[in-house]
Every structure is written in C-alpha cells, then in structure tokens.
Motif scaffolding. Structure first.
Motif, PDB file in Angstrom:
ATOM      1  N   GLN A   1       0.847  -1.187   0.000  1.00  0.00           N
ATOM      2  CA  GLN A   1       0.000   0.000   0.000  1.00  0.00           C
ATOM      3  C   GLN A   1       0.884   1.240   0.000  1.00  0.00           C
ATOM      4  O   GLN A   1       1.952   1.259   0.630  1.00  0.00           O
ATOM      5  CB  GLN A   1      -0.976   0.019   1.176  1.00  0.00           C
ATOM      6  CG  GLN A   1      -0.359   0.131   2.554  1.00  0.00           C
ATOM      7  CD  GLN A   1      -1.391   0.424   3.639  1.00  0.00           C
ATOM      8  OE1 GLN A   1      -2.520   0.814   3.370  1.00  0.00           O
ATOM      9  NE2 GLN A   1      -0.996   0.235   4.891  1.00  0.00           N
TER      10      GLN A   1
ATOM     11  N   GLU B   1      -3.324   9.532   2.838  1.00  0.00           N
ATOM     12  CA  GLU B   1      -4.292   9.105   1.826  1.00  0.00           C
ATOM     13  C   GLU B   1      -3.726   7.867   1.139  1.00  0.00           C
ATOM     14  O   GLU B   1      -2.588   7.884   0.654  1.00  0.00           O
ATOM     15  CB  GLU B   1      -4.518  10.205   0.786  1.00  0.00           C
ATOM     16  CG  GLU B   1      -5.466   9.777  -0.330  1.00  0.00           C
ATOM     17  CD  GLU B   1      -5.532  10.787  -1.464  1.00  0.00           C
ATOM     18  OE1 GLU B   1      -6.588  10.884  -2.110  1.00  0.00           O
ATOM     19  OE2 GLU B   1      -4.518  11.469  -1.719  1.00  0.00           O
ATOM     20  N   ARG B   2      -4.502   6.786   1.135  1.00  0.00           N
ATOM     21  CA  ARG B   2      -4.045   5.571   0.462  1.00  0.00           C
ATOM     22  C   ARG B   2      -4.296   5.708  -1.042  1.00  0.00           C
ATOM     23  O   ARG B   2      -5.429   5.948  -1.473  1.00  0.00           O
ATOM     24  CB  ARG B   2      -4.767   4.345   0.999  1.00  0.00           C
ATOM     25  CG  ARG B   2      -4.241   3.033   0.388  1.00  0.00           C
ATOM     26  CD  ARG B   2      -5.080   1.838   0.788  1.00  0.00           C
ATOM     27  NE  ARG B   2      -4.933   1.505   2.199  1.00  0.00           N
ATOM     28  CZ  ARG B   2      -5.910   1.599   3.088  1.00  0.00           C
ATOM     29  NH1 ARG B   2      -7.099   2.073   2.726  1.00  0.00           N
ATOM     30  NH2 ARG B   2      -5.709   1.256   4.343  1.00  0.00           N
ATOM     31  N   LEU B   3      -3.226   5.603  -1.832  1.00  0.00           N
ATOM     32  CA  LEU B   3      -3.381   5.711  -3.276  1.00  0.00           C
ATOM     33  C   LEU B   3      -4.024   4.447  -3.834  1.00  0.00           C
ATOM     34  O   LEU B   3      -3.743   3.341  -3.373  1.00  0.00           O
ATOM     35  CB  LEU B   3      -2.023   5.939  -3.945  1.00  0.00           C
ATOM     36  CG  LEU B   3      -1.304   7.248  -3.573  1.00  0.00           C
ATOM     37  CD1 LEU B   3       0.012   7.357  -4.335  1.00  0.00           C
ATOM     38  CD2 LEU B   3      -2.182   8.461  -3.851  1.00  0.00           C
ATOM     39  N   ILE B   4      -4.894   4.629  -4.799  1.00  0.00           N
ATOM     40  CA  ILE B   4      -5.586   3.501  -5.422  1.00  0.00           C
ATOM     41  C   ILE B   4      -4.716   2.981  -6.561  1.00  0.00           C
ATOM     42  O   ILE B   4      -4.336   3.741  -7.468  1.00  0.00           O
ATOM     43  CB  ILE B   4      -6.968   3.940  -5.950  1.00  0.00           C
ATOM     44  CG1 ILE B   4      -7.800   4.522  -4.799  1.00  0.00           C
ATOM     45  CG2 ILE B   4      -7.695   2.764  -6.593  1.00  0.00           C
ATOM     46  CD1 ILE B   4      -9.084   5.188  -5.253  1.00  0.00           C
ATOM     47  N   GLU B   5      -4.412   1.706  -6.525  1.00  0.00           N
ATOM     48  CA  GLU B   5      -3.399   1.141  -7.425  1.00  0.00           C
ATOM     49  C   GLU B   5      -3.678   1.407  -8.898  1.00  0.00           C
ATOM     50  O   GLU B   5      -2.761   1.738  -9.657  1.00  0.00           O
ATOM     51  CB  GLU B   5      -3.254  -0.362  -7.183  1.00  0.00           C
ATOM     52  CG  GLU B   5      -2.130  -0.974  -8.016  1.00  0.00           C
ATOM     53  CD  GLU B   5      -1.833  -2.410  -7.642  1.00  0.00           C
ATOM     54  OE1 GLU B   5      -0.957  -3.010  -8.289  1.00  0.00           O
ATOM     55  OE2 GLU B   5      -2.457  -2.930  -6.699  1.00  0.00           O
ATOM     56  N   HIS B   6      -4.903   1.256  -9.312  1.00  0.00           N
ATOM     57  CA  HIS B   6      -5.193   1.420 -10.733  1.00  0.00           C
ATOM     58  C   HIS B   6      -5.929   2.718 -11.040  1.00  0.00           C
ATOM     59  O   HIS B   6      -6.478   2.885 -12.130  1.00  0.00           O
ATOM     60  CB  HIS B   6      -6.001   0.214 -11.234  1.00  0.00           C
ATOM     61  CG  HIS B   6      -5.274  -1.089 -11.059  1.00  0.00           C
ATOM     62  ND1 HIS B   6      -4.143  -1.406 -11.783  1.00  0.00           N
ATOM     63  CD2 HIS B   6      -5.491  -2.137 -10.212  1.00  0.00           C
ATOM     64  CE1 HIS B   6      -3.704  -2.600 -11.405  1.00  0.00           C
ATOM     65  NE2 HIS B   6      -4.504  -3.067 -10.457  1.00  0.00           N
ATOM     66  N   ASN B   7      -5.922   3.633 -10.073  1.00  0.00           N
ATOM     67  CA  ASN B   7      -6.585   4.921 -10.302  1.00  0.00           C
ATOM     68  C   ASN B   7      -5.899   5.991  -9.454  1.00  0.00           C
ATOM     69  O   ASN B   7      -6.529   6.661  -8.647  1.00  0.00           O
ATOM     70  CB  ASN B   7      -8.073   4.819  -9.953  1.00  0.00           C
ATOM     71  CG  ASN B   7      -8.851   6.032 -10.426  1.00  0.00           C
ATOM     72  OD1 ASN B   7      -8.336   6.859 -11.191  1.00  0.00           O
ATOM     73  ND2 ASN B   7     -10.081   6.167  -9.977  1.00  0.00           N
ATOM     74  N   VAL B   8      -4.614   6.165  -9.678  1.00  0.00           N
ATOM     75  CA  VAL B   8      -3.845   7.141  -8.906  1.00  0.00           C
ATOM     76  C   VAL B   8      -4.376   8.553  -9.111  1.00  0.00           C
ATOM     77  O   VAL B   8      -4.347   9.393  -8.217  1.00  0.00           O
ATOM     78  CB  VAL B   8      -2.344   7.065  -9.281  1.00  0.00           C
ATOM     79  CG1 VAL B   8      -1.550   8.176  -8.616  1.00  0.00           C
ATOM     80  CG2 VAL B   8      -1.774   5.699  -8.896  1.00  0.00           C
TER      81      VAL B   8
ATOM     82  N   SER C   1      -6.554  10.583  -6.614  1.00  0.00           N
ATOM     83  CA  SER C   1      -6.042  11.151  -5.362  1.00  0.00           C
ATOM     84  C   SER C   1      -6.482  12.603  -5.196  1.00  0.00           C
ATOM     85  O   SER C   1      -6.459  13.390  -6.146  1.00  0.00           O
ATOM     86  CB  SER C   1      -4.513  11.074  -5.338  1.00  0.00           C
ATOM     87  OG  SER C   1      -3.985  11.851  -4.283  1.00  0.00           O
TER      88      SER C   1
ATOM     89  N   TYR D   1       2.309   2.309 -10.350  1.00  0.00           N
ATOM     90  CA  TYR D   1       1.874   3.587  -9.773  1.00  0.00           C
ATOM     91  C   TYR D   1       2.546   4.770 -10.478  1.00  0.00           C
ATOM     92  O   TYR D   1       1.903   5.764 -10.829  1.00  0.00           O
ATOM     93  CB  TYR D   1       2.219   3.645  -8.280  1.00  0.00           C
ATOM     94  CG  TYR D   1       1.267   2.911  -7.369  1.00  0.00           C
ATOM     95  CD1 TYR D   1       0.095   3.521  -6.914  1.00  0.00           C
ATOM     96  CD2 TYR D   1       1.534   1.619  -6.929  1.00  0.00           C
ATOM     97  CE1 TYR D   1      -0.772   2.868  -6.047  1.00  0.00           C
ATOM     98  CE2 TYR D   1       0.675   0.952  -6.056  1.00  0.00           C
ATOM     99  CZ  TYR D   1      -0.478   1.586  -5.624  1.00  0.00           C
ATOM    100  OH  TYR D   1      -1.335   0.935  -4.767  1.00  0.00           O
TER     101      TYR D   1
END
Length: 463
Positions: A52, A65-72, A75, A147
C-alpha cells in the motif's frame, strides 16, 4: 422489576457507547490509513505480499491518503507538479513498523513542500525467512512502476522522482530505476542490504546507473550492509562499520545486530534537522582520510566538500562519468546530531632520529570551555623537517581558541621517555576554513606530559 429494567437500560446505553467508540475508531482508521502493524507471530507464520502507498503532503501531514493502485489520478492530495518522494523500508523480522518512520515523515515534510509516499510492503517483508523478503523485492518494484506510470500520465516527471530506500528498500529503488533506464531523478540508499546481493551483478541490485544521482550511506559493511560503492557518491561514516555508541558485544541483545545498520537512517534524519552539516571528504580509503591526505576541500571549489544526507545532491562532481564513483569518508560523534568538528594538525619536527607516536589535542576557548580530541587511530612517524598531518576531531565546536594543549605518547610501557622537538605547529579548522589558522614555534613535548600554550595567528600564505 424496576431495578431489572433500569439495569437493562444502562446495559443498552453501555452497548451503544461501545458501538459508537468502535464505529468512530473504525471511521477514523478508514479516513487515516496507517502503516501495517504486525508481530512476531506473523513473521513466524509468514505473510503474503501486499503493498500500500500512503501519501502525505503539507495539506494532510497527519492523516495519510491511500493511493488507489489502478486509479492514482483519483487522489485528492497528489500534486504531480511537485517533487514525489518515496520512502521504502526493508526486511521486518518482527513485523512492527520502523521506529524511524514518524520522524522521517515529519522531517521530510518540514524540509520541503513535496508529495511524500510511504511504501508499506510490511506484508511480504515480515518473515523469519530473509530469502522470501529478498524475492519479494522485484515484485514490489513492479507494483511501484505501475503507480509511477500513472503519475507520469498525470503530469509527473521522472526528474522530480526521488526514492529513499532502507536496506532491501535500496535495492527495490534500484530495480525501479532500472525500469526507467536510469532516468529517475535521485535514489538514496541507506545501508543497502549486503546478504544475497554482495556477489550479484549490477542488474540484480542497486547500481549507480539506476538514477541520475545516487547517494549511498554505508554504515554496516562488515555485517548486514553492502561494502562496495553503489552510487554516484558513497559515504562511509567511521569507515563504514563499528559506529560509535553502538554495542560491541552480542550480550547487548538485538541492538548489537541492528544498531550499525540503522545508523545510516539516523544520520540521514540528522541531516534534515539542520543542526549542523556533516561534512565528508572524498578519498580513496578511510586510512588515507585518517592520515589527513584528503581534507583539502578547496580542491573541490566552488562546490567544496560534500555534505551528508538530504542535501547531498547539491554537490555534484564535475565531468565525472557514472563508471567512476566517488567515495567519501568522515567521522561522527556517538549521538544525534552526530557532528564531528574536524581540525588538521600539521607538525614539523627537528629531531635527528625518527620518532613514532600519537599526539592528543585539547583546545580551550576564552570562556574556559575545553574539549579533548580522540587519539588518532594510527601512529604518526615524525622525521626531521618533514611535515606530518594529523586529523583530529571534537564533539563540540569552539569558535575562538585561547589555549592549545598537546600530549605526545609512544604508548610504550617500558624504556626511556622520549622528547618530540617541534619546529612548527599549525592548527586549521576544516569545518570553518575561513577561521584564522593557529601556530606555535620551537617547543619541546616530553612524552606523556601535557604542554599547554597560547597559540598565535599563522602568517598569511605567501608572506
């Protein structure tokens, strides 16, 4: 009956209160993702790799804020026009979060307005089987590339990407850099792991071609760290091993195994605090540095000698290919901020015979403060009319020196006491070369007898 109803009512209130606390806590945890906290039980059973990325900025310094792997791009805080700094930890045999993580986050954000991304691969690094963690390094690098690719699409530049890798994390940063053909802006390796990597070719570990600028701090080269140069510039505090203040025997427990290895991290953190600059000296070997052969920072003007840590990239050796690394050596004190205030003592003797021995130095300022140097680790050889350079350092800096004390010793327990006849003595501050150099002429040092005197300003060169 009323009493039972009353008790039921209060039980309901208590249950509701507990639920409310749990709900609020869960909601906070959801709003503020944190670094994975595991334990020795997880290490014994092993963990499957999960990664993560936790983003901190000056707008959200206390709540990641946790970055979303396939939707950076989703953010809310990532600003791709600013520098993006990744911090990558290493092997976690106990599963707990790194003790230095909080300080690293706070100090980086206070030093510069950046996107700070903590790479949490604790699930995958927490295991008693080190080889499994090593094998996961390539997988973590692949995930990080996914990422970064999205960040590049969203406007980021490879020039502004900076990766700070600790131990195994340093090699992960190298693998990421390889994937971009060395175009990543900078990598800092904090005591890159040695085991499983020492005999590997460049493509299987961190290498100086993995980024535009790579600085490496080697603090445990005789155990957990990597000995050979890996970067554009490689720093070797105290020669790269046996850090001052660290335990010397196994009876000290876990600290014996990790203190030297972790010192690289704490030296880097000290550079962010800006209490003092840790000045280093490019040199072929630690021995040459200790003999005072490599302490002329004027040779590197206008850049002067490099400083350690976060601001190391302000020093770049001109016209030097990546195939020719720079090694820099320096000594530190035993605790934060680790600065050593170095002086070069030059002595010319007029003894007819050769003398070998050590010189201990004390300096005193006009306020009466006195600091004492450590004895030089190597004996000096004094020959008639030959200038001898002795590197000496103090844990405290004294600005205006009123007195100097010298003690000559051969460290022999039997035999006659010797004299050292001094033709000229010169003391020069290396940390502050603009200060007056101090001299003294024509005096004698009796062995094991301290001589204290008032120095005079040395004549200007050429006069």
């Amino acid at each position: 009956m009323l009493r039972i109803a009353f008790l039921h009512f209060h039980m309901l209130k208590l249950c509701f209160f507990i639920f409310l606390i749990y709900w609020v806590k869960s909601d906070e945890e959801e709003k503020c993702p944190e670094f994975t906290d595991l334990n020795i039980g997880n290490a014994l059973s092993g963990t499957e790799l999960q990664v993560q990325l936790l983003l901190y900025t000056r707008e959200n310094p206390n709540c990641s804020e946790r970055l979303i792997e396939h939707n950076v791009a989703a953010s809310g805080y990532l600003d791709t026009s600013k520098k993006i700094v990744f911090v990558i930890h290493g092997f976690r045999p106990t599963g707990s979060p790194p003790a230095w993580l909080g300080d690293m986050k706070e100090l980086l954000l206070s030093s510069e307005d950046i996107n700070l991304i903590i790479v949490d691969w604790n699930r995958g690094a927490t295991t008693v089987n080190y080889i499994i963690a090593v094998e996961n390094c390539r997988k973590v690098a692949e995930i990080l590339k996914n990422y970064i690719d999205q960040m590049l699409v969203d406007g980021a530049s490879l020039d502004t990407i900076y990766m700070i890798g600790v131990s195994l994390g340093a090699h992960i940063a190298g693998f990421v850099g390889q994937k971009y053909n060395g175009k990543v802006g900078r990598i800092t390796g904090l005591d890159p792991a040695g085991p499983s990597f020492t005999q590997q070719p460049p493509e299987e570990r961190l290498d100086r071609t993995d980024a535009q600028f790579i600085d490496v701090i080697h603090s445990d080269t005789d155990a957990l760290g990597f000995k050979k140069p890996l970067g554009t510039i490689d720093f070797y505090p105290n020669g790269g091993m046996d850090q001052p203040g660290c335990p010397k025997t196994v009876f000290s427990g876990l600290q014996y195994f990790k203190c030297d290895h972790q010192r690289s991290v704490f030296l880097f953190l000290a550079s962010l605090k800006r209490r003092c600059n840790i000045i280093t000296y490019p040199c072929d070997s630690y021995l040459d540095y200790k003999r005072g052969k490599c302490v002329d920072c004027e040779a590197f003007q206008p850049m002067s000698c490099p400083v350690l840590g976060y601001y190391a990239d302000r020093w770049k050796k001109m016209l030097i290919p990546k195939s020719s690394p720079t090694k820099a050596y320096f000594d530190t004190s035993d605790q934060d901020p680790f600065c050593m205030y170095n002086y070069l003592l030059e002595i010319t003797t007029w003894n007819k015979g050769t003398r070998r021995g050590f010189i201990k130095v004390k300096i005193t300022d006009y306020a009466g403060n006195t600091v004492e140097s450590e004895m030089n680790s190597e004996a000096s050889t004094f020959r008639q009319y030959k200038k001898v350079k002795i590197l000496t350092g103090f844990y405290q800096d004294l600005d205006k020196i009123s007195k100097i004390s010298l003690t000559f010793s051969t460290k022999t327990l039997i035999g006659p006491k010797h004299k050292l006849r001094i033709l000229q003595m010169r003391l020069k501050s290396l940390n502050n070369p603009e200060r007056l150099q101090l001299c003294r002429y024509d005096f004698v040092l009796m062995e094991n007898t301290e001589l204290t005197f008032k120095p005079i300003p040395c004549p200007e060169k050429g006069t």
